[in-house]
Scaffold this motif. Structure first.
Motif, PDB file in Angstrom:
ATOM      1  N   LEU A   1       0.799  -1.214   0.000  1.00 49.68           N
ATOM      2  CA  LEU A   1       0.000   0.000   0.000  1.00 49.68           C
ATOM      3  C   LEU A   1       0.838   1.274   0.000  1.00 49.68           C
ATOM      4  O   LEU A   1       0.336   2.339  -0.359  1.00 49.68           O
TER       5      LEU A   1
ATOM      6  N   GLU B   1     -10.085   2.331   9.059  1.00 48.42           N
ATOM      7  CA  GLU B   1     -10.509   2.165   7.668  1.00 48.42           C
ATOM      8  C   GLU B   1      -9.616   1.160   6.938  1.00 48.42           C
ATOM      9  O   GLU B   1     -10.099   0.341   6.148  1.00 48.42           O
ATOM     10  N   LEU B   2      -8.315   1.211   7.217  1.00 54.12           N
ATOM     11  CA  LEU B   2      -7.391   0.242   6.609  1.00 54.12           C
ATOM     12  C   LEU B   2      -7.732  -1.168   7.074  1.00 54.12           C
ATOM     13  O   LEU B   2      -7.808  -2.093   6.258  1.00 54.12           O
TER      14      LEU B   2
ATOM     15  N   GLU C   1     -10.445  -2.414   7.979  1.00 56.32           N
ATOM     16  CA  GLU C   1     -11.723  -2.900   7.470  1.00 56.32           C
ATOM     17  C   GLU C   1     -11.749  -3.030   5.950  1.00 56.32           C
ATOM     18  O   GLU C   1     -12.755  -3.467   5.389  1.00 56.32           O
ATOM     19  N   SER C   2     -10.641  -2.684   5.302  1.00 56.26           N
ATOM     20  CA  SER C   2     -10.602  -2.719   3.836  1.00 56.26           C
ATOM     21  C   SER C   2     -10.413  -4.140   3.313  1.00 56.26           C
ATOM     22  O   SER C   2      -9.818  -4.996   3.970  1.00 56.26           O
ATOM     23  N   GLU C   3     -10.905  -4.374   2.123  1.00 60.88           N
ATOM     24  CA  GLU C   3     -10.769  -5.692   1.494  1.00 60.88           C
ATOM     25  C   GLU C   3      -9.304  -5.984   1.174  1.00 60.88           C
ATOM     26  O   GLU C   3      -8.858  -7.129   1.291  1.00 60.88           O
ATOM     27  N   GLU C   4      -8.557  -4.967   0.790  1.00 70.48           N
ATOM     28  CA  GLU C   4      -7.153  -5.163   0.443  1.00 70.48           C
ATOM     29  C   GLU C   4      -6.349  -5.620   1.660  1.00 70.48           C
ATOM     30  O   GLU C   4      -5.474  -6.489   1.546  1.00 70.48           O
ATOM     31  N   PHE C   5      -6.673  -5.056   2.825  1.00 73.13           N
ATOM     32  CA  PHE C   5      -5.983  -5.471   4.045  1.00 73.13           C
ATOM     33  C   PHE C   5      -6.299  -6.929   4.374  1.00 73.13           C
ATOM     34  O   PHE C   5      -5.403  -7.735   4.642  1.00 73.13           O
ATOM     35  N   SER C   6      -7.567  -7.271   4.347  1.00 75.25           N
ATOM     36  CA  SER C   6      -7.982  -8.639   4.651  1.00 75.25           C
ATOM     37  C   SER C   6      -7.355  -9.636   3.685  1.00 75.25           C
ATOM     38  O   SER C   6      -6.862 -10.693   4.101  1.00 75.25           O
TER      39      SER C   6
END
Length: 249
Positions: free
Chosen positions: A114, A126-127, A129-134
């Motif tokens: 990122l 927000e990070l 809960e993001s799809e990219e983080f998961s």
């Protein structure tokens, strides 16, 4: 004093070995494990460039001049790779397996994906809960576990296990082990180089607060990380290697 420092620094130069002069040694790790930092230290300790199978322009421009050399040129002392397949590993005469506690590896890879090689992301709700983080947490954890298993299941050559956290605590001792594994002589004068340039250009420095936030965010993804570390530890212990170092909070 300044003159002595400059003379000592001249001994920290890095060069290529003669063509076909060295066997291909894999510097293998899961992404986020500190491979680039260890390359920097190996180069300082041996005076020979490391290579890579990725040809990363940013790393080349940052001083890793072996980045675009062919992996089997014989001119580099070790070759960065994250590839775990049997066919790929069998190309190398030996493997240095770099292992980092997966909490740290996942956090580092989130920052890289990122934010790039050196930028430190702001770890916000927000990070988390993001799809990219998961997605990154799942991908890196699976890769971390699988790459260690694959080495011991698919590679029959010599393997040296080095833990990222041990390098942080005992850089000189760990680098001596690596140099010995490479069948090279330890140059005591090059320990000066390590002391002077320990961090390199691509190592992020985190505060205790940063690490705690990252740990909680990663832990919140419910990937059974503790149990999976225990399974890997059993694999390492059964083969006489040191266990995964606990995450430093």
């Amino acid at each position: 004093m300044e003159e002595g420092y400059q003379l000592a620094k001249l001994k920290c130069g890095i060069n290529f070995a003669p063509a076909l002069g060295l066997p291909p040694v894999a510097l293998l790790s899961c992404p986020g494990s500190g491979n680039t930092w260890l390359r920097h230290l190996i180069e300082l300790m041996t005076g020979i460039y490391t290579g890579s199978v990725y040809q990363d322009k940013v790393l080349y421009q940052g001083g890793f001049l072996g980045e675009f050399d062919e992996w089997n040129s014989g001119r580099v002392v070790a070759v960065k790779t994250h590839t775990r397949s049997k066919i790929h590993l069998q190309r190398f005469s030996s493997v240095i397996l770099l292992i980092r506690n997966p909490y740290g590896a996942i956090a580092s890879e989130v920052n890289r994906r990122l934010g790039g090689h050196t930028f430190q992301m702001q770890w916000t709700k927000e990070l988390a809960e993001s799809e990219e983080f998961s997605t990154t947490v799942v991908q890196v954890m699976n890769y971390w576990e699988r790459i260690i298993h694959n080495v011991f299941e698919n590679y029959m050559g010599p393997v040296l296990v080095i833990h990222y956290e041990d390098i942080k605590q005992q850089p000189e001792e760990m680098l001596k082990r690596i140099v010995n594994f490479l069948n090279m002589n330890v140059d005591q004068e090059r320990l000066f180089c390590i002391k002077q340039e320990l961090s390199g250009n691509f190592k992020r420095e985190l505060t205790v607060a940063d690490r705690k936030v990252q740990f909680e965010f990663v832990k919140g993804q419910n990937q059974n990380i503790t149990e999976r570390i225990m399974m890997v530890n059993k694999l390492l212990l059964d083969r006489g290697y040191p266990q995964v170092v606990p995450y430093d909070l």
